[in-house]
Design an enzyme around this catalytic site. Structure first.
Site, PDB file in Angstrom:
ATOM      1  N   SER A   1       0.853  -1.161  -0.012  1.00  0.00           N
ATOM      2  CA  SER A   1       0.122  -0.065  -0.074  1.00  0.00           C
ATOM      3  C   SER A   1       0.832   1.348   0.121  1.00  0.00           C
ATOM      4  O   SER A   1       1.857   1.498  -1.007  1.00  0.00           O
ATOM      5  CB  SER A   1      -0.946  -0.133   1.230  1.00  0.00           C
ATOM      6  OG  SER A   1      -2.125   1.170   0.997  1.00  0.00           O
TER       7      SER A   1
ATOM      8  N   ASP B   1      -9.464  -4.443  -5.373  1.00  0.00           N
ATOM      9  CA  ASP B   1      -8.849  -3.408  -4.671  1.00  0.00           C
ATOM     10  C   ASP B   1      -9.357  -1.969  -4.882  1.00  0.00           C
ATOM     11  O   ASP B   1      -9.426  -1.171  -5.720  1.00  0.00           O
ATOM     12  CB  ASP B   1      -7.359  -3.310  -4.654  1.00  0.00           C
ATOM     13  CG  ASP B   1      -6.422  -2.766  -3.710  1.00  0.00           C
ATOM     14  OD1 ASP B   1      -7.011  -1.802  -2.901  1.00  0.00           O
ATOM     15  OD2 ASP B   1      -5.302  -2.996  -3.666  1.00  0.00           O
TER      16      ASP B   1
ATOM     17  N   HIS C   1      -7.824  -5.284  -1.188  1.00  0.00           N
ATOM     18  CA  HIS C   1      -6.563  -4.684  -0.752  1.00  0.00           C
ATOM     19  C   HIS C   1      -5.764  -5.715   0.475  1.00  0.00           C
ATOM     20  O   HIS C   1      -4.803  -5.141   1.016  1.00  0.00           O
ATOM     21  CB  HIS C   1      -6.780  -3.426  -0.221  1.00  0.00           C
ATOM     22  CG  HIS C   1      -5.504  -2.340   0.006  1.00  0.00           C
ATOM     23  ND1 HIS C   1      -5.033  -1.974  -0.982  1.00  0.00           N
ATOM     24  CD2 HIS C   1      -5.159  -1.720   1.088  1.00  0.00           C
ATOM     25  CE1 HIS C   1      -3.916  -1.067  -0.592  1.00  0.00           C
ATOM     26  NE2 HIS C   1      -4.340  -1.226   0.660  1.00  0.00           N
TER      27      HIS C   1
END
Length: 204
Positions: A53, A136, A170
């Site tokens: 991330s 995501d 994610h």
């Protein structure tokens, strides 16, 4: 508190890695890698780094500045195109943290942390395993895909694997089987890179 070989004074808290201070995040990682090697805890041939991330930013920027320090990189669902990040699904919510290209300081800060833009032509980087999930909603899949394509394009000798999970997002909410499969691929990548017998990226 973080202290880097690149800075003479410590900076406390998260602001030490925000806005114009963002380079501290990857330069502190470089300093940690150098220290671990100097102390004999590892070697550049054995040292892997992983993050994801926003933590994927130093996973690109550290090897850009010091590609010889790392044996391999596992970059999970990375924010790899900071200049374009505010235009993705979750982008506007991240402007207070990362800034906007609509003002000069924000543009300069985002450019400095944009791995896609900072990659150097004809440079051989350590092998990469880059991951993404097609569902995501925090880091759109085009960001990891864009990074992988660029790394391959600048040097055909770069080993860059893009792992796409068509059902995942994610990482939050992934099933046990999805997490197990991801870990299996990461462990395989590391053992393949270390040339350990019986480990291969491709089936026999």
């Amino acid at each position: 508190m973080v202290r880097s070989a690149f800075r003479s004074e410590p900076v406390t808290g998260r602001l030490g890695g925000k806005d114009a201070n963002k380079p501290n995040t990857w330069r502190d990682l470089i300093a940690c890698a150098e220290t671990a090697i100097a102390k004999g805890l590892t070697t550049p041939e054995m040292l892997f780094i992983t993050g994801g991330s926003a933590g994927g930013i130093p996973m690109v920027m550290s090897p850009i500045e010091r590609p010889e320090l790392f044996a391999g990189v596992i970059n999970q669902v990375p924010m790899a195109s900071a200049l374009r990040a505010e235009f993705q699904t979750n982008g506007p919510a991240n402007i207070p943290e990362f800034g906007t290209i609509k003002d000069e300081p924000g543009f300069r800060n985002l450019l400095a942390m944009d791995g896609y833009q900072q990659l150097k032509e004809a440079t051989r980087y350590p092998p990469y395993l880059i991951t993404t999930g097609l569902n995501d909603s925090r880091v759109d899949s085009w960001q990891p895909a864009k990074l992988a394509a660029r790394m391959r394009a600048i040097n055909p000798d770069n080993v860059v694997l893009l792992r796409v999970d068509e059902e995942a997002g994610h990482g939050i909410g992934s099933t046990k089987s999805q997490v197990d499969a991801l870990w299996a691929d990461m462990v395989t990548f590391i053992n393949w890179r270390l040339s350990r017998e019986g480990w291969s990226l491709l089936p026999d």
